[in-house]
Write an enzyme that holds these catalytic residues in place. Structure first.
Site, short mmCIF file in Angstrom:
data_model
loop_
_atom_site.label_atom_id
_atom_site.label_comp_id
_atom_site.label_asym_id
_atom_site.label_seq_id
_atom_site.Cartn_x
_atom_site.Cartn_y
_atom_site.Cartn_z
N GLY A 486 43.93 46.72 42.52
CA GLY A 486 44.59 45.53 41.54
C GLY A 486 46.17 45.29 42.21
CE LYS A 487 47.62 43.04 47.09
NZ LYS A 487 47.44 42.39 48.32
N GLY A 488 49.66 43.57 40.75
CA GLY A 488 50.24 42.68 39.72
C GLY A 488 51.91 42.64 39.77
N GLY A 489 52.46 42.13 38.78
CA GLY A 489 53.84 41.72 39.01
C GLY A 489 54.79 42.89 39.53
CG PHE A 490 56.04 45.94 37.17
CD1 PHE A 490 57.52 46.00 37.24
CD2 PHE A 490 55.44 45.35 36.14
CE1 PHE A 490 58.31 45.58 36.33
CE2 PHE A 490 56.08 44.98 34.98
CZ PHE A 490 57.74 45.11 34.87
N GLY A 491 53.55 45.43 41.24
CA GLY A 491 53.34 45.95 42.46
C GLY A 491 51.67 46.08 42.63
CB VAL A 493 46.70 49.14 40.79
CG1 VAL A 493 46.41 50.39 40.28
CG2 VAL A 493 47.89 48.37 40.12
CG ASP A 601 53.81 40.92 31.02
OD1 ASP A 601 53.42 39.84 30.51
OD2 ASP A 601 53.62 41.23 32.14
#
Ligand SMILES: *[C@@H]1O[C@H](CO)[C@@H](O)[C@H](O)[C@H]1NC(C)=O
Ligand SMILES: *[C@@H]1O[C@H](CO)[C@@H](O)[C@H](O)[C@H]1NC(C)=O
Ligand SMILES: *[C@@H]1O[C@H](CO)[C@@H](O)[C@H](O)[C@H]1NC(C)=O
Ligand SMILES: *[C@@H]1O[C@H](CO)[C@@H](O)[C@H](O)[C@H]1NC(C)=O
Ligand SMILES: *[C@@H]1O[C@H](CO)[C@@H](O)[C@H](O)[C@H]1NC(C)=O
Ligand SMILES: *[C@@H]1O[C@H](CO)[C@@H](O)[C@H](O)[C@H]1NC(C)=O
Ligand SMILES: *[C@@H]1O[C@H](CO)[C@@H](O)[C@H](O)[C@H]1NC(C)=O
Length: 779
Positions: A486-491, A493, A601
């Protein structure tokens, strides 16, 4: 009417699904016109796949430019053109892949290169569907003329047409379409006039893959401007940095004579543009000593756009000016009296607004935009009195990102709230009055069952297991970052294993802030245990390599499960259970943790499902960790995701638990309806607006429930849940219930029969103690 306005606020209309998603070429259409049929190739410098235009148009002939122009330095896509000697109007029809965003960047490029041997420069018109876009003209045979427009697509295809105006044969070299996920560009169609990366080396350009939207940035180095640059990255400032790449911001200019100011002027041609827009990008790229100050005011055509701009090291800000039609654009970036350093400019774009008579033009009685700090753009109709004020002259759209210290007031180096210029006071007043008149028709009769639980200091259990991992251990856990999950706002995964346990390793993106407290915070969070929270197993904090290690959730996130594409279908009971689990998890963060944790969030992406489809909240505490503030009730950084963001928090900058309640209300609506928080396809694009428009009509909820349930739900329970959700999203936080009340109420939404069968395990309703967060200080 007023209420209508409040709902308009929810037109925080832009699906900004994480920017990282856009890093591949999905949604790109890249056509090399006139190249031999069925040929496609990968451009070496950009790695963009170009294909031939054979099936996008059924007319015209393919030609090669004259050999003398076919020089090595010329990009291959200009070697061929398609020309249209026959017919007045010839079109390319390009079908758009379905994407999160309907905002498209359309770029047509032309280089004559004497392809017809006539040595005569043609002139012709370019249309977007039925609408005139621009005239295409050439200075000489080797100039590349580029027309680029940012446009909200209203159908699933885009037609680009060349129209013969009896001044030569129309032709085209390339046609490119890109998706702007970060749809912060104004909602009108806007045509690019200039896009400059200030102090970029002459002869270079920046585009994809550095710029994920493949905008093409060219150098700007006027006389009297001194180039400065940094080797460090300027972090992407969250949602509202327009995806401007670090590489553009890393170079900047200041006046050669340090006591001078910066002037940018640009001749505008008055060809019927309705407005001009300037996007100015600033980032501090010099690590200034404590006793020096860079502070400046920005004027556009003599009007103050923003004063006292002062940025901490490696933070960015975007200032946007919207001006009525005129012939000249003159920008002054002037040092303030306080400044000991010259002003700076890193990048600039100039656009003109285009009126394209598209079907979806709004009934526009005034549209305003305000982008606040790392937050959102508001857009919506406002009463005419206000709109006069906003329409007259420059209107500020401000975007600051990832910069908790940034402020525009003189007391800049203390942490204080940001003064949002213009409009906001008026806006706040409006919202307030709107809020007061908001009629909670079905105000909940919640029987408060608040337990006087004294929260113990030891809400954290002492975990003797190892919590801190070295970077090399993280490497081996993830098998050298083999599998991205996964990818998200914080980096990003990664999947990993610690012994038998599957884990998700979230590598946090490099950031300049927050590291000091990281360890302490991570330490606390590894000790926060609750069955409705994704367990944080450990963390890594080695140099600037920072990672969080969570238990792996096999069923992914709720957003995917609710989407039409999901293989698994969530039935009514499972949905209720997920809603309840989430409510209980949040309630625990608010009441069971000391100090309370406001998630900030809450959204379906952050609700993970385990093998039994039980929900666990993830990413709790993350935003607090990165805001390095002790007091969770006052915040200088507005964090959150459009569509879920509490409008009150947004406007007042005051954060409390009720902001999570608002976001949870949105999640609840999504669970019931199966729709996304913001849907691009519908006019009533925000889920709150959509649900209320239906429910308020006849009070029936059948029309809003997810069609995939096929009516298989308890309608009384469903009605209760929808009512509850609507109270959660009340504009004013005082009208929203607490998470304990929500959890209690949700529990009552389970049909009586189901409650009884709880003991048989079909639905698990937690005990009251659990809801109060008391007995959950477990494990
Ligand atoms: C035009 O296309 C045809 C068929 O693809 C090809 O055979 C021909 O060489 C092309 N002509 C030029 C000038 O590229
Ligand atoms: C043309 O058709 C082919 C095969 O159907 C497809 O792969 C290609 O993407 C199409 N090209 C364009 C520009 O639509
Ligand atoms: C064509 O125009 C460009 C831009 O105006 C100029 O830099 C270039 O020297 C011109 N080339 C010729 C061959 O005149
Ligand atoms: C710099 O600018 C100031 C004021 O515009 C001027 O007085 C001064 O002579 C300039 N210095 C140089 C080196 O040109
Ligand atoms: C900004 O600076 C320029 C040159 O230093 C000056 O001419 C102009 O008046 C200044 N603008 C304002 C509004 O102070
Ligand atoms: C708008 O600006 C113009 C010129 O600056 C001014 O003459 C006019 O009175 C202004 N209108 C309003 C409504 O403020
Ligand atoms: C800008 O800074 C000046 C001087 O530091 C100060 O007098 C002024 O009040 C500031 N303006 C605002 C809006 O904070």
């Amino acid at each position: 009417m007023v209420k209508h306005f409040v709902l308009a606020i929810y037109l925080l209309c832009f699906t900004l699904e994480t920017l990282v998603h856009a890093q591949d070429q999905s949604g790109f259409i890249s056509i090399d016109c006139g190249v031999v049929d069925e040929e496609s190739y990968k451009d070496e410098s950009t790695s963009i796949e170009y294909s031939s235009d054979g099936n996008a148009t059924d007319s015209g002939i393919n030609r090669s430019i004259s050999s003398e122009y076919m020089v090595k330095s010329l990009e291959r896509r200009f070697w061929n053109v398609r020309s249209f000697p026959e017919g007045t109007r010839n079109c390319y029809t390009l079908y758009l892949p379905r994407m999160n965003s309907n905002v498209r960047l359309i770029r047509a490029r032309f280089m004559y290169g004497n392809y017809d041997g006539k040595d005569s420069l043609p002139k012709f018109d370019l249309y977007l569907g039925p609408n005139f876009w621009d005239s295409v003209e050439f200075q000489n045979a080797s100039t590349v003329t580029t027309k680029e427009i940012v446009h909200v697509a209203t159908s699933d295809y885009i037609q680009t047409c060349l129209v013969n105006t009896n001044e030569g044969t129309p032709f085209i070299s390339t046609l490119e379409i890109r998706v702007l996920n970060d749809a912060n560009y104004v909602s009108d169609s806007i045509q690019l006039l200039q896009r400059f990366d200030v102090a970029l080396q002459e002869g270079q350009i920046v585009r994809y893959p550095d710029d994920i939207y493949d905008r093409i940035w060219s150098p700007y180095n006027p006389e009297g401007w001194k180039k400065i640059s940094t080797s460090l990255a300027v972090p992407n400032g969250g949602l509202f940095s327009y995806g401007v790449p670090s590489i553009v911001l890393k170079t900047a200019a200041t006046p050669e004579n340090a006591s001078d100011n910066l002037e940018f002027s640009y001749q505008l041609s008055n060809n019927g543009a309705v407005k001009f827009y300037v996007y100015m990008y600033f980032a501090e790229i010099e690590n200034l000593a404590a006793d020096v100050t860079r502070e400046f005011d920005v004027y556009v055509n003599g009007r103050l756009l923003q004063n006292n701009v002062s940025l901490p090291f490696l933070t960015r800000v975007t200032l946007i000016s919207e001006t009525p039609p005129q012939t000249m654009l003159q920008i002054w970036i002037n040092r303030t009296n306080k400044a000991t350093m010259a002003p700076i400019l890193n990048g600039i774009e100039v656009y003109e607004g285009k009126t394209l008579d598209l079907p979806e033009t709004h009934q526009d009685d005034g549209t305003y935009y305000i982008t606040n700090v790392g937050g959102n753009k508001l857009s919506g109709s406002i009463p005419s009195k206000l709109s006069e004020r906003t329409r007259n002259g420059s209107l500020i759209i401000l975007s600051l990102g990832g910069n908790p210290d940034l402020c525009f007031s003189s007391s800049c180096h203390k942490r204080n709230r940001i003064v949002i210029p213009l409009l906001v006071t008026a806006l706040a007043a409006l919202v307030l009055s709107a809020a007061l008149s908001f009629i909670c028709r079905r105000r909940l009769q919640v029987v408060m069952n608040r337990h006087k639980v004294s929260f113990l200091n030891n809400t954290v259990s002492v975990d003797s297991k190892k919590q801190e991992f070295s970077y090399s251990e993280v490497q081996s856990i993830t098998n050298n970052f083999e599998r991205v999950v996964g990818k998200g706002g914080f980096g990003t995964v990664y999947h990993g294993c610690i012994g038998e346990t599957q884990v998700a390793v979230k590598m946090l993106s490099a950031s300049t802030q927050g590291y000091q407290q990281f360890q302490t915070e991570a330490n606390i969070l590894t000790r926060v245990h609750h069955k409705c929270l994704t367990p944080l197993i450990g963390y890594c904090n080695e140099g600037n390599r920072t990672a969080l290690i969570y238990e792996y959730m096999t069923n992914g996130d709720l957003s995917d499960k609710l989407s039409g594409e999901s293989q698994t279908f969530l039935d009514w009971k499972q949905r209720l259970q997920i809603a309840l689990d989430t409510a209980i998890g949040l309630e625990y963060l608010h009441n069971g943790c000391k100090p309370p944790i406001v998630h900030r969030d809450v959204k379906t992406r952050n609700i993970l499902l385990n093998e039994n489809l039980r929900a666990k909240i993830s990413d709790f505490g993350l935003s607090r960790m990165f805001s390095d503030e002790g007091d969770t009730h006052v915040s200088t950084v507005i964090a959150g995701t459009p569509g879920y963001l509490d409008p009150e928090y947004y406007i007042t900058n005051r954060l409390n638990e009720k902001s999570d309640v608002f976001s949870f209300g949105v999640v609840l609506l999504e669970i019931m309806t199966g729709r996304r928080a913001i849907s691009k396809s519908s006019e009533k694009s925000h889920i709150i607006k959509w649900v209320s428009s239906i429910v308020e009509g006849d009070g029936e909820i059948d029309g809003v429930m997810d069609g995939r349930l096929e009516g298989d739900y308890d309608s009384e329970g469903a009605k209760k849940v929808i009512d509850l959700a609507m109270v959660c999203v009340a504009p004013s936080s005082v009208n929203r219930p607490t998470m304990s009340e929500v959890a209690m109420e949700l529990k009552l939404c389970f049909p009586i029969g189901e409650l009884r069968s709880a003991s048989t395990g079909s639905i698990e309703v937690p005990s009251i103690n659990e809801i109060s967060g008391f007995s959950s200080l477990e494990r």
